[in-house]
Design an enzyme around this catalytic site. Structure first.
Site, short mmCIF file in Angstrom:
data_model
loop_
_atom_site.label_atom_id
_atom_site.label_comp_id
_atom_site.label_asym_id
_atom_site.label_seq_id
_atom_site.Cartn_x
_atom_site.Cartn_y
_atom_site.Cartn_z
N ASN A 1 0.86 -1.26 -0.22
CA ASN A 1 -0.09 -0.01 -0.02
C ASN A 1 0.97 1.24 -0.04
O ASN A 1 1.02 1.82 -1.08
CB ASN A 1 -0.74 0.03 1.09
CG ASN A 1 -1.85 1.25 1.26
OD1 ASN A 1 -2.83 1.07 0.60
ND2 ASN A 1 -1.56 2.19 1.94
N ASP A 2 1.43 1.49 0.91
CA ASP A 2 2.38 2.78 1.27
C ASP A 2 3.45 2.84 0.22
O ASP A 2 3.61 3.95 -0.15
CB ASP A 2 2.85 2.58 2.61
CG ASP A 2 1.62 2.63 3.73
OD1 ASP A 2 0.67 3.14 3.47
OD2 ASP A 2 2.10 1.83 4.55
#
Length: 464
Positions: free
Chosen positions: A390-391
């Site tokens: 995600n990040d």
């Protein structure tokens, strides 16, 4: 050759083995060999120690080794790869705690009366006790966060930095007092208790997304504590090995922080993860439309692509999907598709987490590429397959000045012609930040357990 010379030579072999092990560990293809070389060096040191003249309590030492060596062996064999970060944190903390205990014991036996210690020994004891206790307590908190025994978000309160500063000032005052001649056991005991408290206060406000940096830093702390213990015991092998761990851990900490586009001080004192996404990224997540897809549709995209880049993240580790990802890669390669794997330095929850996972599934080392090596390739990539990362794929880091991760180097997944993201849901990642990539028109979301989804992709590709 005398016994003393033989022991010294054995310790020299140990030091050389540790240096070679560190060198081999820098290359994934030789990392396993590095582990064996390091383990051999440690075995040599242990055997040599038993031949030292005047060694006492050999029976007790053997008993403790007989009891706890199998515990360590079983723990290392039984731990899942998803739990490896907390295992590393726990073992690292044990090393720091051992250094602090040795400092206490040596202080007890070396000080029958005040003024008995030399300045060099007293400094070494203070550093070993202080750094070792901080590493022990901090590693336990890191373990608890990674194990989700306590929340991964930063735990803060008003005036926390001031309290930490006061505690550290008190610890420095106690250390200076011991060095200056206040050689009472209660003073050093108070120093250790204060260091334990500081270790807890030090790690609590650090968010879970920063754990890779924290683990590397605590590892450096343990190395420094071990080196200080070497000065206390007058053991060169401890000094050298501790210095190696401290230096490599410090370098890794700086590299990890740089990979996140942040300074080490910002990682340690910025309470990252407390601030929620805002501005452009929040607007994108609120106004955009998520496009869901099926395994059959994704299989068609992958099977008829020329270039595919797989981007693994913690979601892959949680689902234990690395072996299925390898099967998918082999199936695509058999159809002439060029498959590569993009590894972000802070993907997962510890340095090298993704490399170890993929190596476990026998993914060829020459197919693994670091961020700087592969970022330019995304422009020519037909499909970028993101599995839980995600990040490290969040475009907000590049274009949203209001995002907490603004300035963090990311994988250029959004430059690919098509993006497929495998996730359980639209919940944000470990840092708690929404990802506008998920509402990009060229992004398709394949929801479900990563292992099941990849297995369906393998079956679907085979039928084409």
């Amino acid at each position: 050759m005398s016994r003393s010379d033989a022991i010294t030579l054995a310790y020299l072999v140990t030091i050389v083995c540790f240096i070679l092990a560190l060198r081999f560990l820098s290359n994934p293809a030789r990392a396993r060999q590095g582990n064996w070389v390091g383990a051999f060096g440690m075995a040599v040191a242990i055997v040599a120690t038993f031949f030292r003249p005047g060694l006492q309590n050999i029976g007790w030492i053997l008993l403790v080794m007989a009891v706890f060596a199998p515990v360590g062996w079983y723990a290392a064999r039984a731990v899942k790869m998803t739990a490896m970060p907390q295992m590393v944190a726990l073992f690292n903390g044990v090393g720091g705690g051992a250094a602090a205990l040795i400092a206490l014991v040596e202080f007890h036996y070396a000080v029958p009366a005040p003024g008995n210690l030399s300045a060099s020994v007293s400094v070494s004891i203070v550093l070993s006790a202080l750094i070792g206790a901080i590493s022990f307590a901090g590693s336990l908190i890191a373990f608890a966060k990674l194990q989700e025994l306590i929340g991964g978000r930063p735990i803060t309160y008003p005036g926390q930095k001031a309290v930490n500063g006061i505690v550290m000032a008190g610890l420095l005052a106690l250390g200076i007092a011991v060095i200056a001649g206040a050689e009472q056991e209660w003073v050093l005991a108070l120093l250790v208790l204060g260091a334990l408290a500081f270790g807890v206060l030090f790690v609590l406000p650090i968010g879970g997304a920063d754990m890779p940096v924290v683990i590397a830093l605590l590892n450096a702390f343990t190395g420094l504590a071990a080196a200080a213990t070497g000065f206390v015991l007058h053991e060169n092998v401890l000094i050298v090995s501790g210095a190696l761990v401290g230096a490599s851990g410090t370098m890794l900490t700086l590299m990890m922080a740089r990979a996140m586009g942040r300074s080490v001080t910002n990682v340690l004192f910025g309470a990252f993860g407390q601030i929620q996404a805002s501005g452009a990224s929040a607007a994108a997540s609120g106004d955009g439309t998520v496009r869901s897809t099926t395994a059959d549709d994704v299989a068609v995209m992958l099977a008829y692509a020329k270039h595919v880049i797989v981007v693994p993240g913690y979601g892959l580790a949680v689902a234990q999907a690395q072996h299925d990802v390898r099967k998918l890669g082999q199936e695509l390669e058999s159809r002439g598709v060029d498959v590569k794997y993009a590894i972000h330095p802070v993907a997962g929850r510890m340095p090298g987490h993704m490399n170890v996972l993929l190596a476990e599934a026998n993914v060829p080392y020459d197919e693994l590429f670091e961020m700087d090596e592969i970022n330019d390739d995304f422009d020519e990539t037909d499909v970028a397959l993101v599995i839980g990362a995600n990040d490290v794929t969040n475009p907000a880091a590049r274009n949203d000045t209001g995002s907490p991760i603004y300035g963090m180097p990311i994988l250029n997944v959004d430059h690919a012609k098509n993006v497929v993201v495998l996730k359980r849901s639209m919940n944000p990642g470990f840092a708690g930040i929404d990802n506008p990539l998920y509402v990009d028109p060229k992004t398709a979301m394949l929801f479900g357990d990563a292992k099941d989804s990849v297995a369906k992709l393998v079956d679907a590709v085979k039928t084409l």
